[in-house]
Design an enzyme around this catalytic site. Structure first.
Site, short mmCIF file in Angstrom:
data_model
loop_
_atom_site.label_atom_id
_atom_site.label_comp_id
_atom_site.label_asym_id
_atom_site.label_seq_id
_atom_site.Cartn_x
_atom_site.Cartn_y
_atom_site.Cartn_z
N CYS A 1 30.92 -32.97 -14.86
CA CYS A 1 31.89 -33.85 -14.20
C CYS A 1 32.08 -35.07 -15.09
O CYS A 1 31.12 -35.62 -15.62
CB CYS A 1 31.33 -34.26 -12.85
SG CYS A 1 32.11 -35.71 -12.16
N LYS B 1 -5.31 -12.83 -14.26
CA LYS B 1 -4.63 -13.40 -15.44
C LYS B 1 -3.83 -14.61 -14.96
O LYS B 1 -2.80 -14.47 -14.29
CB LYS B 1 -3.71 -12.36 -16.08
CG LYS B 1 -3.07 -12.85 -17.37
CD LYS B 1 -2.42 -11.69 -18.10
CE LYS B 1 -1.92 -12.10 -19.48
NZ LYS B 1 -0.94 -13.14 -19.49
N CYS C 1 35.15 -31.52 -10.33
CA CYS C 1 33.86 -31.78 -9.67
C CYS C 1 34.02 -31.62 -8.16
O CYS C 1 34.92 -32.23 -7.57
CB CYS C 1 33.41 -33.19 -10.03
SG CYS C 1 32.00 -33.73 -9.07
N CYS D 1 33.52 -35.33 -6.48
CA CYS D 1 34.45 -36.47 -6.60
C CYS D 1 35.84 -36.06 -7.07
O CYS D 1 36.74 -36.88 -7.11
CB CYS D 1 33.88 -37.52 -7.55
SG CYS D 1 33.95 -37.02 -9.28
N ASP E 1 -1.44 -17.65 -14.74
CA ASP E 1 -0.15 -17.90 -15.39
C ASP E 1 0.00 -19.39 -15.66
O ASP E 1 0.64 -20.13 -14.92
CB ASP E 1 0.97 -17.40 -14.48
CG ASP E 1 2.28 -17.26 -15.23
OD1 ASP E 1 2.27 -17.40 -16.47
OD2 ASP E 1 3.31 -17.02 -14.58
N LYS F 1 -0.49 -5.87 -16.20
CA LYS F 1 0.50 -6.76 -15.60
C LYS F 1 0.94 -6.29 -14.22
O LYS F 1 0.97 -5.09 -13.95
CB LYS F 1 1.74 -6.84 -16.51
CG LYS F 1 1.49 -7.51 -17.87
CD LYS F 1 1.13 -8.94 -17.69
CE LYS F 1 1.72 -9.93 -18.61
NZ LYS F 1 2.96 -9.95 -19.15
N GLU G 1 -10.68 -9.95 -14.58
CA GLU G 1 -10.39 -11.36 -14.28
C GLU G 1 -8.92 -11.51 -13.92
O GLU G 1 -8.07 -10.85 -14.53
CB GLU G 1 -10.65 -12.23 -15.53
CG GLU G 1 -12.02 -12.04 -16.14
CD GLU G 1 -12.23 -12.92 -17.38
OE1 GLU G 1 -11.29 -13.63 -17.79
OE2 GLU G 1 -13.35 -12.87 -17.92
N CYS H 1 31.66 -40.81 -9.55
CA CYS H 1 31.17 -39.64 -8.83
C CYS H 1 29.91 -40.03 -8.03
O CYS H 1 28.93 -40.49 -8.61
CB CYS H 1 30.82 -38.54 -9.82
SG CYS H 1 30.19 -37.07 -9.00
N TYR I 1 -12.34 -19.22 -19.44
CA TYR I 1 -12.58 -17.78 -19.42
C TYR I 1 -12.98 -17.18 -20.76
O TYR I 1 -13.36 -16.03 -20.84
CB TYR I 1 -11.39 -17.01 -18.83
CG TYR I 1 -10.05 -17.34 -19.46
CD1 TYR I 1 -9.77 -17.02 -20.77
CD2 TYR I 1 -9.06 -17.94 -18.70
CE1 TYR I 1 -8.55 -17.32 -21.33
CE2 TYR I 1 -7.82 -18.24 -19.25
CZ TYR I 1 -7.57 -17.93 -20.57
OH TYR I 1 -6.36 -18.23 -21.12
S1 IVH Z 1 -8.58 -13.77 -22.56
C1 IVH Z 1 -7.97 -12.83 -27.33
N1 IVH Z 1 -8.53 -14.15 -20.01
O1 IVH Z 1 -3.16 -14.62 -21.22
C2 IVH Z 1 -7.26 -13.26 -26.09
N2 IVH Z 1 -6.56 -14.68 -21.20
O2 IVH Z 1 -1.75 -12.72 -23.07
C3 IVH Z 1 -8.19 -13.85 -25.11
N3 IVH Z 1 -4.78 -15.59 -19.81
O3 IVH Z 1 -3.26 -16.45 -24.21
C4 IVH Z 1 -7.50 -14.21 -23.86
N4 IVH Z 1 -5.86 -15.53 -17.90
O4 IVH Z 1 -3.09 -17.72 -21.97
C5 IVH Z 1 -7.81 -14.24 -21.14
N5 IVH Z 1 -8.69 -14.47 -17.71
C6 IVH Z 1 -7.98 -14.55 -18.84
C7 IVH Z 1 -6.67 -15.03 -18.86
C8 IVH Z 1 -5.99 -15.08 -20.06
C9 IVH Z 1 -4.72 -15.87 -18.50
C10 IVH Z 1 -3.66 -15.83 -20.74
C11 IVH Z 1 -4.00 -16.65 -21.94
C12 IVH Z 1 -3.75 -15.76 -23.11
C13 IVH Z 1 -2.77 -14.80 -22.56
C14 IVH Z 1 -2.86 -13.50 -23.31
#
Ligand code: IVH
Length: 716
Positions: free
Chosen positions: A453, A132, A435, A438, A134, A330, A130, A459, A242
């Site tokens: 400033c 991840k 500044c 001004c 942000d 990551k 999946e 200003c 998720y």
């Molecule tokens: S599963 C037990 N799935 O990543 C942890 N987390 O570093 C279950 N996150 O706190 C998390 N996408 O904020 C999961 N597809 C995804 C995610 C995801 C983003 C974030 C989430 C979590 C953090 C973990």
């Protein structure tokens, strides 16, 4: 990375005592970053730099397990909930994920699972991959299909109750759809903002000189955690589901089955999620998503792999703060090398001076970068907000070749300097002490990273915001002259300084283009405006002091100062004396000591007031203003009156008072005057012709009295 970077000592060579010292330092630093990230939505380091700190801490703990304490950041998740929202205990903790940074680490993850489950050599545990997202994670509790509570992660065990805010997010159903709904079910996922929505929001915020967010994640977090739900509702927040917390029964027995169920129940599930049958499949997904990353509408910072079979997830369980059945792979931060062509200073509405790097344009992860924030002068010197060296303590100089990075963030950062390429002529950057807009002197208060400033009233970068403050409710409070009008008059050069408000009528009489000819104005509204301005030519001292917009001088401190000095003449001459005695070392004047001795006025407030008066143009702006107004002593609100503490609304045409007099009489008696009737209103004073407010009073059961009754009430 800086070619002369000081690499920290190898952990295998650390003695126990050196390791203990570094462990403590790292733990404190990580906690400070956690707080900035989770509670203030204002991180100061990239995710990659943060991950590196955590990795090092984990490595130290692996070698010296006795250093692991229950409050080490490796044992906790995130930061304790911020104040302001009710706390919620999660029925099932919201834990975090372990990280993998290389293909080998992903292969090891799969191997560990196979060993743990004792799978045969040719058996591969199906894995759901999946993106991840942000954003920030959220837990949504449904009882009998109805959303009853929404909570942020907080420290993983206790989060913040953001139910009212979450109800405004379209992707979050209030009622679950379908038949297969468990009686109790906690759905979890990520709140995020589309990149284009983030950019549009920031543009709007910048125009209103309001908070500008560093990246979509901060903007989503800041938008969700608003005390005013209407603000959250106006922000384009989205949600991907998720995972889950408590579930009275599971509607499926695989991760992919659960995701399909979530979609049927009414959630949005990320469309890129893929079921993988081999490590190669998993890595192929990672690379494909990596390539698409820049063109996705939202920020992702990696890929999450989860064992598909839930019975296997259950068997695998958790190790300390993360599941054994999932890992986050990551993405490396996107970096590029370029030249720092210059440093510009931007001045914000509070006078904060922010340095901005002007870079030779360069492409980083598909986006052309030519500016980067440098935060403040310490950052340029190679020091972070917490006094710790950043970029190995190397300062930034114009002409330097630097490495810039976008780590999921839209706003790029300068992460290091290539010292070998530093031109001989490059000089340390001297942060301006004036500044640039001004010319007023710029000061940095003790303990503050920001230089500001001091030309509060003059200003141009601050002037319009200061003017808005000047006419605000607790200051001059002029009917018909609010933020919108101030902005328009400022843009047209009609009101540049406070005194201009009071010379507006005089100048208008001589002007070729009259105010009454402006769009939205006419004879009557202009007459009303001038009358409202005239009504404020007499102003109480505390309001005037507050109106000046001196840093740290809010309504309360303005009252302390007004009570102490009694008149504007006393206040002005004492402050002028204190300002004349101000030196780098401090202030030995009697006037300063007297100011500093006022109960409730400490060094910070005293210094700010003196700084204001040390700027001659502020004094001139005040003197000019005083030639147009009369300053009255501070009004003592009558705490013992019958209306003290009550909220009063005046409506209809009053015959014995002007509206302003009525308002002043109420405030003198300690009442608060409001413009509209709500259930918080205590009293409505109605004259002839009162209309909708009377109806509102009836609706809310608010007492209504006549103007004569009001007179009796306040005279009695
Ligand atoms: S599963 C037990 N799935 O990543 C942890 N987390 O570093 C279950 N996150 O706190 C998390 N996408 O904020 C999961 N597809 C995804 C995610 C995801 C983003 C974030 C989430 C979590 C953090 C973990």
């Amino acid at each position: 990375m800086a070619s002369k970077a000081k690499t920290p000592p190898d952990i295998s060579s650390l003695t126990r005592s050196k390791a203990a010292v570094e462990h403590k330092r790292l733990a404190l630093e990580i906690e400070a970053h956690n707080e900035r990230y989770y509670q203030k939505d204002a991180p100061t380091v990239s995710d990659a730099a943060y991950d590196a700190l955590r990795k090092r801490l984990e490595a130290i703990e692996a070698r010296f397990p006795e250093l692991v304490t229950s409050n080490s950041p490796t044992q906790t998740v995130g930061a304790s909930p911020a104040r302001g929202f009710a706390k919620v205990q999660h029925a099932v903790p919201m834990l975090s994920l372990g990280n993998a940074f290389s293909d080998e680490e992903v292969a090891e993850f799969v191997e560990r699972i196979r060993r743990f489950l004792k799978l045969g050599a040719d058996e591969f545990p199906a894995i759901v991959a999946e993106p991840k997202i942000d954003g920030l994670s959220l837990s949504l509790r449904y009882e009998n299909g109805e959303l009853v509570r929404a909570a942020t992660r907080g420290d993983g065990f206790i989060g913040e109750d953001v139910t009212a805010n979450v109800r405004t997010i379209k992707d979050v159903p209030n009622t679950l759809k379908g038949r297969n709904i468990p009686a109790a079910c906690e759905m979890r996922g990520e709140v995020y903002m589309l990149k284009r929505d983030f950019l549009a929001l920031n543009k709007k915020q910048a125009e209103a000189e309001d908070t500008v967010f560093a990246n979509p994640r901060n903007s989503a977090a800041g938008s969700l955690r608003q005390k005013d739900v209407a603000i959250t509702a106006s922000r384009p927040l989205k949600f991907f589901a998720y995972t889950w917390g408590e579930m009275s029964e599971r509607p499926a027995d695989t991760q992919h089955g659960m995701l399909a169920w979530m979609e049927k129940a009414g959630f949005t599930v990320n469309p890129l999620i893929t079921l993988c049958k081999s490590v190669e499949d998993v890595l192929k997904f990672y690379r494909k998503i990596g390539e698409e990353r820049a063109s996705l509408g939202y920020d992702i910072d990696g890929v999450v792999y989860k064992v598909d079979r839930l019975d296997w997830q259950d068997r695998l369980g958790f190790v300390s703060r993360s599941p054994r059945w999932a890992i986050a792979h990551k993405f490396a931060a996107e970096q590029a090398t370029t030249v720092l062509n210059g440093i510009d200073i931007q001045v914000g509405r509070t006078g904060a001076m922010t340095p901005v790097a002007r870079l030779e344009p360069v492409t980083v992860g598909g986006v052309v970068v030519q500016n980067a924030t440098l935060h403040n002068e310490d950052y340029i010197r190679g020091i972070g907000n917490d006094g710790q060296p950043i970029r190995d303590g190397v300062d930034l100089r114009v002409g330097d070749t630097v490495v810039v990075q976008r780590a999921g963030d839209v706003i790029p950062q300068v992460v290091s300097v290539i010292l070998d390429k530093r031109p001989k002529s490059a000089k340390p950057y001297k942060f301006p002490d004036k500044c640039p807009i001004c010319g007023s002197h710029a000061v940095r208060e003790e303990g503050e990273a920001v230089r500001r400033c001091t030309g509060a009233l003059i200003c141009p970068a601050q002037a319009v915001e200061r003017l808005k403050h000047f006419v605000s409710r607790l200051a001059f409070d002029i009917d018909g002259l609010g933020e919108k009008q101030i902005q328009e008059f400022y843009d047209d050069g009609l009101i540049m300084h406070p005194v201009d408000i009071f010379t507006l009528e005089k100048r208008d009489s001589r002007a070729a283009k009259k105010l009454r000819d402006r769009e939205g104005y006419g004879e009557v509204s202009v007459r009303n405006l001038f009358a409202a301005i005239d009504a404020r030519r007499k102003i109480e001292l505390n309001r005037l002091i507050f109106a000046l917009g001196i840093r740290h001088v809010g309504e309360g401190n303005a009252k302390l100062l007004a009570r102490h000095y009694g008149s504007i003449e006393n206040f002005r001459s004492a402050m002028t004396e204190a300002a004349a005695a101000q030196t780098e070392e401090g202030n030995g004047s009697e006037a300063y000591a007297d100011l500093n001795n006022i109960g409730g006025v400490g060094d910070i407030v005293a210094d700010a007031v003196v700084e204001f008066f040390a700027e001659k143009r502020n004094v001139k702006a005040l003197n000019d203003l005083l030639s147009e107004i009369e300053v009255l002593p501070m009004e003592q609100a009558r705490r013992d009156s019958a209306v003290a503490g009550k909220t009063v609304v005046f409506t209809g045409s009053l015959e014995k008072f002007t509206r302003d007099e009525a308002k002043a009489s109420a405030e003198r008696m300690g009442a608060k005057v409001s413009g509209s009737v709500s259930k918080k209103t205590d009293l409505v004073v109605a004259g002839p012709g009162a209309g909708s407010k009377l109806k509102d009073a009836e609706k809310h059961g608010v007492k209504v009295i006549s103007e004569d009754d009001w007179l009796k009430l306040i005279e009695g």
